[in-house]
Write a protein that holds these residues in place. Structure first.
Motif, short mmCIF file in Angstrom:
data_model
loop_
_atom_site.label_atom_id
_atom_site.label_comp_id
_atom_site.label_asym_id
_atom_site.label_seq_id
_atom_site.Cartn_x
_atom_site.Cartn_y
_atom_site.Cartn_z
N LEU A 42 0.83 -1.21 0.00
CA LEU A 42 0.00 0.00 0.00
C LEU A 42 0.87 1.26 0.00
O LEU A 42 0.58 2.23 -0.71
N ILE A 43 1.94 1.22 0.80
CA ILE A 43 2.86 2.36 0.84
C ILE A 43 3.56 2.53 -0.50
O ILE A 43 3.69 3.64 -1.03
N LEU A 44 4.01 1.39 -1.08
CA LEU A 44 4.70 1.43 -2.36
C LEU A 44 3.81 2.02 -3.45
O LEU A 44 4.22 2.90 -4.21
N PHE A 45 2.56 1.55 -3.51
CA PHE A 45 1.68 2.03 -4.57
C PHE A 45 1.18 3.44 -4.30
O PHE A 45 0.88 4.18 -5.23
N GLY A 46 1.07 3.80 -3.02
CA GLY A 46 0.75 5.18 -2.71
C GLY A 46 1.85 6.11 -3.19
O GLY A 46 1.59 7.17 -3.78
N PHE A 47 3.10 5.69 -2.96
CA PHE A 47 4.25 6.47 -3.41
C PHE A 47 4.33 6.48 -4.94
O PHE A 47 4.62 7.52 -5.56
#
Length: 436
Positions: free
Chosen positions: A33-38
């Protein structure tokens, strides 16, 4: 229905393997989720060319980093599974210190190789006058990148599984995310690659402090049979070749797309690959959970438990992978457009990658089984063959078909090494690592 659900939850709670795998998966989902948010922030605020440069450097670091690590990041788990006596913690500490020395030596050698490489030759090959400088910067930061990876696996070897997952999938993005946000607000997006590389220095320092803090609990200072540098290299380098081969399978397509297309195409295709990692995340999560157990049960010849754990892992991988495969396949165009209308160009490549990875998930823990049971050389040969297939197909298909050709090549070579590994394992040990 409620009773069935309750009974299912009780079974999960009573099975440490499934419970640990699910907890680890939750941490990985948080990381995704953090990766795709970034990624969403990058694709909507940075040009595809800059994003493509970042993805290119990331792929380069994966390959050169696997050479620098020399397989130590995986062999540390092998040595941990082998150590049983009371001073195992101190013995592991000594092995770790020797591995850091190996990493430092390899990073210096690789940096000098890149430094001595003809600048014009590299720039001309990629049709980009800035490539050699980017590669030089990447090799200069190599030791810190490799040390961060090694430290993360040491956390796992020390049974700090959740700490390892937090660093592997969440914390490692924080320096880059903060740096990218700062660059966006000061209008200096061009320095994204530099911020990405500097982040590894910060991560290496933090993880090293934690590792030595955990090792400080080691009381004894004597080892009956210390592990030598030679033994570390002998056990590690076949894994290194296998690891490098796996990263080459994930990097040749990026290299050829940059050469025959442009940085923007690299950015589009890399997004499709990142979406595919949702499936590979499940496979890796389960595999790292069972890796030390496979080594332990194989070493003590406990075939019943060995068969049980690989059977459970293959089923768990498939059950967790199937829903993601279906959902991403159905909503592929919508998902890609969420990152920017230009990224829909990767739709066909994404569908091919998702379906292929879903099929490969049925092969369970084949790669980990070979590495954890002393068959590193066998896996090495299989992967070298897969790399050759990957290279040839990429060279033939990418100039003509671009991202679609890259996706077809990745799936074909992945299926090849998974299938052959599974056949070899069954032939040698009569162990069914595939879904059954």
């Amino acid at each position: 229905m409620l009773k069935i659900f309750t009974n299912y939850l009780q079974k999960i709670k009573s099975n440490p393997f499934i419970l640990q795998s699910l907890n680890t998966l939750i941490l990985r989902v948080l990381g995704v989720l953090i990766l795709f948010g970034f990624t969403l922030f990058l694709t909507n605020n940075f040009s595809p060319k800059i994003v493509g440069q970042y993805d290119f450097v990331r792929s380069f670091l994966l390959v050169i980093g696997s050479i620098c690590l020399l397989g130590c990041d995986q062999s540390i788990l092998y040595f941990r599974g082998r150590l049983k006596d009371a001073n195992a913690l101190y013995a592991l500490k000594e092995i770790y210190i020797k591995m850091v020395g190996i990493l430092f030596s390899m990073s210096i050698i690789l940096f000098l190789i890149v430094l001595c490489t003809n600048k014009e030759l590299i720039n001309t090959f990629f049709s980009d006058q800035g490539v050699h400088l980017i590669l030089l910067k990447s090799s200069g930061i190599l030791f810190f990148s490799a040390l961060t990876t090694l430290n993360t696996e040491v956390f796992r070897a020390l049974d700090r599984l959740y700490v390892a997952e937090l660093f592997r999938n969440t914390i490692k993005y924080i320096p880059l995310i903060l740096g990218a946000i700062l660059l966006f607000y000061v209008k200096k997006e061009i320095y994204l690659v530099d911020v990405f590389l500097i982040g590894f220095v910060i991560l290496a320092v933090i993880t090293s402090v934690l590792v030595f803090n955990y090792f400080s609990k080691a009381k004894t200072n004597t080892i009956n049979e210390p592990v030598t540098y030679k033994e570390i290299v002998v056990k590690s380098y076949p894994i290194a070749i296998s690891g490098m081969a796996l990263f080459l399978l994930m990097s040749f397509d990026i290299m050829f797309l940059k050469k025959y297309r442009d940085d923007a195409t690299v950015a589009f295709y890399s997004l499709a690959v990142k979406l595919m990692t949702i499936l590979s995340m499940v496979i890796v999560t389960v595999n790292i959970t069972v890796s030390t157990k496979i080594a332990e049960y194989f070493s003590i010849k406990n075939n019943a438990e060995l068969n049980k754990i690989v059977k459970n892992s293959s089923r768990l991988i498939f059950i967790l992978t199937l829903p993601a495969t279906v959902l991403i396949g159905i909503f592929s165009e919508y998902i890609l457009s969420f990152f920017g209308k230009d990224y829909v160009a990767a739709k066909d490549a994404l569908l091919i990658l998702i379906v292929g990875q879903g099929i490969c998930s049925a092969f369970g823990s084949a790669s980990v089984y070979l590495n954890m049971t002393g068959r590193q050389h066998v896996f090495q040969v299989i992967l070298v063959a897969a790399v050759l297939i990957n290279f040839v197909l990429n060279r033939l298909l990418i100039p003509e078909y671009g991202m679609t050709g890259a996706a077809i090549t990745f799936v074909a070579s992945s299926f090849f090494w998974n299938f052959i590994s599974t056949v070899v394992i069954y032939y040698k040990d009569k162990v069914k690592v595939y879904l059954n």
